[in-house]
Every structure is written in structure tokens, then in C-alpha cells.
Write a protein that holds these residues in place. Structure first.
Motif, PDB file in Angstrom:
ATOM      1  N   GLY A   1       0.806  -1.218   0.000  1.00 50.13           N
ATOM      2  CA  GLY A   1       0.000   0.000   0.000  1.00 50.13           C
ATOM      3  C   GLY A   1       0.838   1.266   0.000  1.00 50.13           C
ATOM      4  N   ILE A   2       2.026   1.190   0.583  1.00 49.50           N
ATOM      5  CA  ILE A   2       2.923   2.351   0.618  1.00 49.50           C
ATOM      6  C   ILE A   2       3.319   2.781  -0.790  1.00 49.50           C
ATOM      7  CG2 ILE A   2       5.245   3.089   1.316  1.00 49.50           C
ATOM      8  CD1 ILE A   2       4.823   1.353   3.851  1.00 49.50           C
ATOM      9  N   LYS A   3       3.467   1.814  -1.695  1.00 47.52           N
ATOM     10  CA  LYS A   3       3.863   2.112  -3.079  1.00 47.52           C
ATOM     11  C   LYS A   3       2.687   2.442  -3.993  1.00 47.52           C
ATOM     12  CE  LYS A   3       8.354   1.141  -4.177  1.00 47.52           C
ATOM     13  NZ  LYS A   3       9.090   0.921  -5.364  1.00 47.52           N
ATOM     14  N   SER A   4       1.457   2.246  -3.494  1.00 44.24           N
ATOM     15  CA  SER A   4       0.295   2.542  -4.345  1.00 44.24           C
ATOM     16  C   SER A   4       0.124   4.049  -4.471  1.00 44.24           C
ATOM     17  CB  SER A   4      -0.968   1.903  -3.767  1.00 44.24           C
ATOM     18  OG  SER A   4      -1.285   2.475  -2.524  1.00 44.24           O
ATOM     19  N   ASP A   5      -0.562   4.463  -5.517  1.00 46.84           N
ATOM     20  CA  ASP A   5      -0.766   5.884  -5.775  1.00 46.84           C
ATOM     21  C   ASP A   5      -2.135   6.069  -6.410  1.00 46.84           C
ATOM     22  OD1 ASP A   5      -0.612   8.580  -6.349  1.00 46.84           O
ATOM     23  OD2 ASP A   5       0.958   8.376  -7.867  1.00 46.84           O
ATOM     24  N   SER A   6      -3.115   6.413  -5.581  1.00 45.06           N
ATOM     25  CA  SER A   6      -4.484   6.516  -6.083  1.00 45.06           C
ATOM     26  C   SER A   6      -4.647   7.625  -7.117  1.00 45.06           C
ATOM     27  CB  SER A   6      -5.461   6.728  -4.919  1.00 45.06           C
ATOM     28  OG  SER A   6      -5.125   7.910  -4.221  1.00 45.06           O
TER      29      SER A   6
END
Length: 187
Positions: A75-80
Motif C-alpha cells: 500500500g505504501i507504493k500505491s498511488d491513487s
């Protein structure tokens, strides 16, 4: 490319319309595309292998989302804002094995305490690097784990190796989904 803003007819629409159009949602936008055609014919061996690998990536991503630790990690690497979800990051991690870019043997002369430096990268994270040193005749000299110093992985030799001619150094790099990359270098 045409863009329609505030269209009350297509806003939030999702699904297939006959065999013509597919509506989908991405980042709050409605995407309209041509409906895909059904595949005819047999898959090649490469296509079957790729399909199987992608199926494994989907299963891995689903299990990662169900695991609170992995979910947070990816989740830290995700980018909404760019549409990259936690699920996308986990799928990509399984699909991309680590790269071993360099094995630096300039500080290795066969003595205990000599250093072997390895540059290994991954799209997400390299979690371990192992080094195996064998003589030219295949006899194991030593093997063990390298240590990550932030910029590269360092392996410190523990055994004396007097004859380096023809010796083989094999490095394995592993990432979170257990993808393993191997690189061998001869002395």
C-alpha cells in the motif's frame, strides 16, 4: 482523443454493451473502449506460460491484500492519483523478478574477510542475496548470505581459497513473492 465532461448518460457506467463497447471506471473517469474479440485457435507454449504466470500473480496479489502486513507494505507504493492500487503493486512484484546488475569481485582474493559486492535491484524490494563460491572442479568453498548496506549487498568471505583459477561465484537474489534470479561469474 475526445473527452466528455459531466455526461449524465455515461457517468458511472460500467460493463459491456453488446459486442461493441465496454465501459469501465478508472480514477473517477468513465473509459469507453471497443469490446475485445474472443480468441480463436490454440495458445502457443509461451502464451500458456505467460497466462499461468499472470494467474499466479493474481492469486499472489489477492493473498497479499488479505495479509495485513503485506497489504500495508504494498500500500505504501500505491498511488491513487495515478490509478496504481495496492493490488497492482503486488501483481507487478510477482511478475518482475529481481535484477543482478553487477558482481564486483575486485576485493576478493580468496582470503577470509574479503568482500564481494553485489548490485541487485527489484521493482519493489530485494529481500535476500546469497553467494556460493565453488572451485573449478565444482567443490564448494563456501556459501552464505550477503548483507544489505542500503546501496549494495556485501558478502564477506569466511573461508580460505588459495587457488582462484576457474572458480565460480553464483549469486541468487530473491524478492517478496520468492522470485529468484541467478547470475554466475567465473574468476
Amino acid at each position: 482523443m475526445a473527452e466528455s465532461k459531466n455526461n449524465i448518460v455515461t457517468h458511472g457506467l460500467s460493463g459491456k454493451v453488446g459486442d461493441l463497447l465496454v465501459f469501465s471506471q478508472r480514477n473517477g473517469k468513465t473509459i469507453v473502449s471497443k469490446a475485445p474479440k474472443e480468441r480463436t485457435g490454440e495458445l502457443s507454449d509461451k502464451q500458456k506460460a505467460h497466462k499461468l504466470k499472470f494467474q499466479k500473480a493474481v492469486l499472489y496479489a489477492k493473498s497479499a491484500l488479505a495479509d495485513p502486513v503485506k497489504n500495508q507494505m504494498y500500500g505504501i507504493k500505491s498511488d491513487s492519483s495515478s490509478g496504481i492500487t495496492t493490488y497492482n503493486v503486488a501483481v507487478a512484484d510477482l511478475l518482475n523478478a529481481p535484477d543482478i546488475e553487477e558482481i564486483d569481485l575486485s576485493n576478493y582474493s580468496g582470503n577470509p574477510g574479503d568482500l564481494i559486492k553485489i548490485t541487485a535491484t527489484d521493482d519493489f524490494q530485494v529481500i535476500s542475496v546469497t553467494v556460493k563460491i565453488e572451485n573449478a572442479d565444482g567443490i564448494l568453498v563456501e556459501e552464505g548470505n550477503a548483507v544489505d548496506n542500503g546501496a549494495e549487498w556485501i558478502y564477506t568471505a569466511t573461508a580460505s581459497n588459495s587457488d582462484l583459477a576457474g572458480d565460480k561465484i553464483t549469486v541468487h537474489a530473491t524478492d517478496n513473492p520468492a522470485n529468484i534470479t541467478e547470475l554466475t561469474q567465473n574468476l
